[in-house]
Scaffold this motif. Structure first.
Motif, PDB file in Angstrom:
ATOM      1  N   PHE A 197      -7.069  13.377  11.454  1.00 32.40           N
ATOM      2  CA  PHE A 197      -5.997  14.264  11.901  1.00 32.40           C
ATOM      3  C   PHE A 197      -5.218  14.857  10.728  1.00 32.40           C
ATOM      4  CE2 PHE A 197      -1.370  14.353  12.378  1.00 32.40           C
ATOM      5  CZ  PHE A 197      -1.239  15.475  13.188  1.00 32.40           C
ATOM      6  N   ALA A 198      -4.785  14.027   9.800  1.00 33.56           N
ATOM      7  CA  ALA A 198      -3.877  14.461   8.734  1.00 33.56           C
ATOM      8  C   ALA A 198      -4.563  15.253   7.626  1.00 33.56           C
ATOM      9  CB  ALA A 198      -3.162  13.247   8.133  1.00 33.56           C
ATOM     10  N   GLY A 199      -5.821  14.995   7.362  1.00 33.80           N
ATOM     11  CA  GLY A 199      -6.529  15.611   6.246  1.00 33.80           C
ATOM     12  C   GLY A 199      -6.338  17.107   6.083  1.00 33.80           C
ATOM     13  N   PRO A 200      -6.469  17.898   7.134  1.00 31.11           N
ATOM     14  CA  PRO A 200      -6.331  19.351   6.976  1.00 31.11           C
ATOM     15  C   PRO A 200      -4.934  19.813   6.546  1.00 31.11           C
ATOM     16  CG  PRO A 200      -7.466  18.827   9.021  1.00 31.11           C
ATOM     17  CD  PRO A 200      -6.952  17.532   8.465  1.00 31.11           C
ATOM     18  N   TYR A 201      -3.930  18.972   6.699  1.00 29.13           N
ATOM     19  CA  TYR A 201      -2.560  19.357   6.362  1.00 29.13           C
ATOM     20  C   TYR A 201      -2.167  18.963   4.940  1.00 29.13           C
ATOM     21  CZ  TYR A 201      -2.461  19.708  11.416  1.00 29.13           C
ATOM     22  OH  TYR A 201      -2.754  20.027  12.723  1.00 29.13           O
ATOM     23  N   LEU A 202      -3.023  18.229   4.260  1.00 30.06           N
ATOM     24  CA  LEU A 202      -2.655  17.642   2.974  1.00 30.06           C
ATOM     25  C   LEU A 202      -3.307  18.364   1.804  1.00 30.06           C
ATOM     26  CD1 LEU A 202      -2.986  13.921   4.040  1.00 30.06           C
ATOM     27  CD2 LEU A 202      -0.944  15.367   4.072  1.00 30.06           C
ATOM     28  N   GLU A 203      -2.491  18.601   0.784  1.00 29.85           N
ATOM     29  CA  GLU A 203      -2.984  19.197  -0.445  1.00 29.85           C
ATOM     30  C   GLU A 203      -3.294  18.128  -1.492  1.00 29.85           C
ATOM     31  OE1 GLU A 203      -1.379  23.070  -1.992  1.00 29.85           O
ATOM     32  OE2 GLU A 203      -0.498  21.697  -3.457  1.00 29.85           O
ATOM     33  N   LYS A 204      -2.496  17.059  -1.478  1.00 28.64           N
ATOM     34  CA  LYS A 204      -2.696  15.981  -2.447  1.00 28.64           C
ATOM     35  C   LYS A 204      -2.277  14.664  -1.794  1.00 28.64           C
ATOM     36  CE  LYS A 204      -1.785  14.694  -7.201  1.00 28.64           C
ATOM     37  NZ  LYS A 204      -1.253  15.154  -8.467  1.00 28.64           N
ATOM     38  N   VAL A 205      -3.058  13.641  -2.082  1.00 31.57           N
ATOM     39  CA  VAL A 205      -2.768  12.293  -1.592  1.00 31.57           C
ATOM     40  C   VAL A 205      -2.888  11.344  -2.774  1.00 31.57           C
ATOM     41  CG1 VAL A 205      -3.493  10.432  -0.050  1.00 31.57           C
ATOM     42  CG2 VAL A 205      -3.697  12.819   0.695  1.00 31.57           C
ATOM     43  N   VAL A 206      -1.882  10.506  -2.944  1.00 29.08           N
ATOM     44  CA  VAL A 206      -1.928   9.471  -3.972  1.00 29.08           C
ATOM     45  C   VAL A 206      -1.695   8.139  -3.280  1.00 29.08           C
ATOM     46  CG1 VAL A 206      -0.848   8.547  -6.056  1.00 29.08           C
ATOM     47  CG2 VAL A 206      -1.106  11.019  -5.784  1.00 29.08           C
ATOM     48  N   ASP A 219       7.841  13.609  -9.866  1.00 32.90           N
ATOM     49  CA  ASP A 219       7.243  13.326  -8.559  1.00 32.90           C
ATOM     50  C   ASP A 219       5.876  13.967  -8.358  1.00 32.90           C
ATOM     51  OD1 ASP A 219       7.663  16.066  -7.841  1.00 32.90           O
ATOM     52  OD2 ASP A 219       9.694  15.565  -7.208  1.00 32.90           O
ATOM     53  N   LEU A 220       5.391  14.709  -9.362  1.00 31.58           N
ATOM     54  CA  LEU A 220       4.080  15.355  -9.307  1.00 31.58           C
ATOM     55  C   LEU A 220       3.923  16.274  -8.094  1.00 31.58           C
ATOM     56  CD1 LEU A 220       1.901  12.274 -10.322  1.00 31.58           C
ATOM     57  CD2 LEU A 220       2.772  14.090 -11.815  1.00 31.58           C
ATOM     58  N   GLY A 221       5.048  16.745  -7.550  1.00 34.38           N
ATOM     59  CA  GLY A 221       4.998  17.633  -6.395  1.00 34.38           C
ATOM     60  C   GLY A 221       4.783  16.928  -5.076  1.00 34.38           C
ATOM     61  N   HIS A 245       0.889  -1.169   0.000  1.00 31.26           N
ATOM     62  CA  HIS A 245       0.000   0.000   0.000  1.00 31.26           C
ATOM     63  C   HIS A 245       0.927   1.219   0.000  1.00 31.26           C
ATOM     64  CE1 HIS A 245      -3.573   2.327   1.347  1.00 31.26           C
ATOM     65  NE2 HIS A 245      -2.866   2.783   2.372  1.00 31.26           N
ATOM     66  N   MET A 246       1.105   1.813  -1.184  1.00 31.79           N
ATOM     67  CA  MET A 246       1.985   2.974  -1.309  1.00 31.79           C
ATOM     68  C   MET A 246       1.144   4.235  -1.153  1.00 31.79           C
ATOM     69  SD  MET A 246       4.492   1.841  -4.473  1.00 31.79           S
ATOM     70  CE  MET A 246       3.276   2.294  -5.683  1.00 31.79           C
ATOM     71  N   VAL A 247       1.592   5.135  -0.297  1.00 28.61           N
ATOM     72  CA  VAL A 247       0.892   6.383  -0.027  1.00 28.61           C
ATOM     73  C   VAL A 247       1.880   7.520  -0.190  1.00 28.61           C
ATOM     74  CG1 VAL A 247      -0.412   7.695   1.707  1.00 28.61           C
ATOM     75  CG2 VAL A 247      -0.574   5.197   1.661  1.00 28.61           C
ATOM     76  N   MET A 248       1.471   8.576  -0.903  1.00 33.52           N
ATOM     77  CA  MET A 248       2.333   9.737  -1.087  1.00 33.52           C
ATOM     78  C   MET A 248       1.533  11.000  -0.812  1.00 33.52           C
ATOM     79  SD  MET A 248       4.053   8.130  -4.435  1.00 33.52           S
ATOM     80  CE  MET A 248       2.591   7.140  -4.646  1.00 33.52           C
ATOM     81  N   PHE A 249       2.161  11.939  -0.088  1.00 36.94           N
ATOM     82  CA  PHE A 249       1.500  13.178   0.299  1.00 36.94           C
ATOM     83  C   PHE A 249       2.216  14.386  -0.297  1.00 36.94           C
ATOM     84  CE2 PHE A 249       0.316  11.418   4.799  1.00 36.94           C
ATOM     85  CZ  PHE A 249      -0.743  10.703   4.270  1.00 36.94           C
ATOM     86  N   ARG A 250       1.422  15.400  -0.632  1.00 35.47           N
ATOM     87  CA  ARG A 250       1.929  16.765  -0.803  1.00 35.47           C
ATOM     88  C   ARG A 250       1.209  17.571   0.267  1.00 35.47           C
ATOM     89  NH1 ARG A 250       1.590  18.851  -6.391  1.00 35.47           N
ATOM     90  NH2 ARG A 250      -0.641  19.032  -6.046  1.00 35.47           N
ATOM     91  N   PHE A 251       1.996  18.226   1.091  1.00 35.18           N
ATOM     92  CA  PHE A 251       1.437  19.014   2.179  1.00 35.18           C
ATOM     93  C   PHE A 251       0.994  20.385   1.676  1.00 35.18           C
ATOM     94  CE2 PHE A 251       4.119  15.890   4.233  1.00 35.18           C
ATOM     95  CZ  PHE A 251       3.342  15.478   5.298  1.00 35.18           C
ATOM     96  N   ARG A 252       0.037  20.968   2.366  1.00 33.65           N
ATOM     97  CA  ARG A 252      -0.381  22.332   2.059  1.00 33.65           C
ATOM     98  C   ARG A 252       0.817  23.258   2.301  1.00 33.65           C
ATOM     99  NH1 ARG A 252      -5.813  22.962   1.684  1.00 33.65           N
ATOM    100  NH2 ARG A 252      -5.741  25.096   2.451  1.00 33.65           N
ATOM    101  N   PRO A 253       0.947  24.324   1.543  1.00 29.54           N
ATOM    102  CA  PRO A 253       2.129  25.195   1.649  1.00 29.54           C
ATOM    103  C   PRO A 253       2.374  25.752   3.043  1.00 29.54           C
ATOM    104  CG  PRO A 253       0.825  25.799  -0.270  1.00 29.54           C
ATOM    105  CD  PRO A 253       0.039  24.758   0.480  1.00 29.54           C
ATOM    106  N   GLU A 254       1.335  26.005   3.812  1.00 27.85           N
ATOM    107  CA  GLU A 254       1.502  26.615   5.133  1.00 27.85           C
ATOM    108  C   GLU A 254       1.867  25.609   6.228  1.00 27.85           C
ATOM    109  OE1 GLU A 254      -2.901  25.602   4.683  1.00 27.85           O
ATOM    110  OE2 GLU A 254      -1.341  26.402   3.390  1.00 27.85           O
ATOM    111  N   VAL A 255       1.932  24.327   5.915  1.00 26.62           N
ATOM    112  CA  VAL A 255       2.230  23.302   6.926  1.00 26.62           C
ATOM    113  C   VAL A 255       3.722  23.341   7.266  1.00 26.62           C
ATOM    114  CG1 VAL A 255       2.222  20.827   7.411  1.00 26.62           C
ATOM    115  CG2 VAL A 255       0.296  21.876   6.227  1.00 26.62           C
ATOM    116  N   THR A 256       4.007  23.499   8.545  1.00 31.04           N
ATOM    117  CA  THR A 256       5.386  23.615   9.016  1.00 31.04           C
ATOM    118  C   THR A 256       6.097  22.264   9.001  1.00 31.04           C
ATOM    119  OG1 THR A 256       4.805  23.181  11.320  1.00 31.04           O
ATOM    120  CG2 THR A 256       4.695  25.509  10.562  1.00 31.04           C
ATOM    121  N   ALA A 257       7.405  22.308   9.086  1.00 33.64           N
ATOM    122  CA  ALA A 257       8.203  21.082   9.174  1.00 33.64           C
ATOM    123  C   ALA A 257       7.808  20.276  10.408  1.00 33.64           C
ATOM    124  CB  ALA A 257       9.689  21.413   9.187  1.00 33.64           C
ATOM    125  N   ALA A 258       7.526  20.951  11.498  1.00 31.51           N
ATOM    126  CA  ALA A 258       7.134  20.254  12.729  1.00 31.51           C
ATOM    127  C   ALA A 258       5.817  19.494  12.521  1.00 31.51           C
ATOM    128  CB  ALA A 258       6.997  21.247  13.877  1.00 31.51           C
TER     129      ALA A 258
END
Length: 180
Positions: free
Chosen positions: A159-168, A117-119, A64-77
């Motif tokens: 929990f994670a949904g609000p921080y994600l811009e794209k999920v594959v 990498d589609l971002g 089960h491969m999962v890849m995220f692109r985070f929203r721009p405002e999401v901090t490294a922490a």
């Protein structure tokens, strides 16, 4: 705001893809189901949720491969917290009898120089012993009866949904291995 209710997460007998849908006039768009999603729904309707999520349903190694692109405002922490909580699912994802669902979870940042990498920024590889374990882990929206899906993974998605811009997501049963 992006929520996991706007993500199609249909597990497939062979492969699946989460598609992020835009927020259009506050109305949920009609889901566009790919062949994998349609197949999963058909199998679920045929065998029922208990069988579809049973540990011995379609045994064999499944990735089960999962890849995220985070929203721009999401901090490294916050990115680190998302990954920490994702990795914790290896221990937290359990059936009602306490048996683990996940064999392993691996994680790491995208670092390929191939420019394709589609971002996407962070990748995760979850290994299961069967499609039933994967189906139980993934759960909603395909499996909607809480008796037959993993509450820990469901809470992680919330929990994670609000921080994600794209999920594959791409799932596949390991059908061939070639070693040197």
């Amino acid at each position: 705001m992006l929520t996991f209710s706007r993500l199609l997460t249909f597990p497939l007998v062979a492969a699946s893809l989460w598609v992020v849908l835009p927020d259009i006039a506050h109305a949920d768009p009609a889901p566009v189901l790919d062949e994998a999603a349609l197949s999963a729904q058909s199998v679920l309707a045929t065998v029922g949720a208990a069988r579809f999520t049973a540990p011995d349903f379609q045994p064999g190694t499944l990735r089960h491969m999962v890849m995220f692109r985070f929203r721009p405002e999401v901090t490294a922490a916050l990115r680190n917290e998302v990954t920490k909580r994702f990795l914790a699912l290896a221990s937290l994802s359990r059936r009602a009898d306490g048996k683990p669902v996940v064999v392993s979870i691996e994680a790491g940042p995208q670092n390929s120089g191939e420019n394709s990498d589609l971002g996407l920024q962070e990748g995760y590889l979850v290994t299961f012993r069967s499609e039933g374990d994967r189906n139980f882990y993934v759960g909603r929206p395909v499996v909607t009866d809480a008796r037959y899906f993993d509450a820990a993974h469901d809470a992680f998605k919330t929990f994670a949904g609000p921080y994600l811009e794209k999920v594959v997501v791409f799932d596949f049963p390991v059908s061939a291995v070639n070693k040197p």
